[in-house]
Design a protein around this motif. Sequence first.
Motif, PDB file in Angstrom:
ATOM      1  N   HIS A  82      42.732  79.651 170.019  1.00 29.06           N
ATOM      2  CA  HIS A  82      43.194  79.315 168.671  1.00 29.06           C
ATOM      3  C   HIS A  82      44.426  80.169 168.389  1.00 29.06           C
ATOM      4  CE1 HIS A  82      42.880  77.576 164.699  1.00 29.06           C
ATOM      5  NE2 HIS A  82      43.210  78.762 164.221  1.00 29.06           N
ATOM      6  N   THR A 115      44.573  72.848 162.750  1.00 25.27           N
ATOM      7  CA  THR A 115      43.311  73.136 162.061  1.00 25.27           C
ATOM      8  C   THR A 115      43.504  73.860 160.730  1.00 25.27           C
ATOM      9  OG1 THR A 115      43.102  75.212 163.280  1.00 25.27           O
ATOM     10  CG2 THR A 115      41.998  73.267 164.213  1.00 25.27           C
ATOM     11  N   THR A 165      47.230  81.240 165.391  1.00 25.66           N
ATOM     12  CA  THR A 165      47.506  81.261 163.955  1.00 25.66           C
ATOM     13  C   THR A 165      48.830  81.969 163.720  1.00 25.66           C
ATOM     14  OG1 THR A 165      45.129  81.442 163.498  1.00 25.66           O
ATOM     15  CG2 THR A 165      46.629  81.983 161.693  1.00 25.66           C
ATOM     16  N   ASP A 193      44.080  74.664 167.312  1.00 26.61           N
ATOM     17  CA  ASP A 193      43.304  74.850 168.531  1.00 26.61           C
ATOM     18  C   ASP A 193      44.214  74.485 169.692  1.00 26.61           C
ATOM     19  OD1 ASP A 193      41.047  75.611 167.140  1.00 26.61           O
ATOM     20  OD2 ASP A 193      40.197  73.593 167.108  1.00 26.61           O
TER      21      ASP A 193
END
Length: 133
Positions: free
Chosen positions: A82, A65, A84, A76
């Motif tokens: 999620h 994403t 990161t 995701d």
Amino acid sequence: MNTKDKLPEIRKTIILNAQIEKVWKAVSTSEGLAAWWMPNTFEPALGKDFVLHAGPYGDSPCTVTELEPPHRLGFDWDKGWHLTFELKELEGQQTEFTLIHSGWNAEQAPVRDTMNGGWEKIVKVKLPAYIEV
């Protein structure tokens, strides 16, 4: 879902003794991720679906994403999570790496606690062992 039902994100930050390009390769390639985290079918392309092979926990579907080389990668992951990876170039050929695992709800508290401990070892032991060779 109500905000009070959400749990705080997991956040792990470490300073790695490596240039940002080397860290980026470790977190943004299938081979790199497999070396310090888990086997996968990752490809660095925005919107690309891939699978994390979590051994006894089965396969987890994911979708890329965020992709901002060499500073940010996000995807995701499975149960509404999620993940990161943020990279910041520092002086002296060092890189600050931050992992952010969000999307937790109150029902997932025991899983979040387990994952928090797991990320501690993965980010602070396994990743540097792979990067700093």
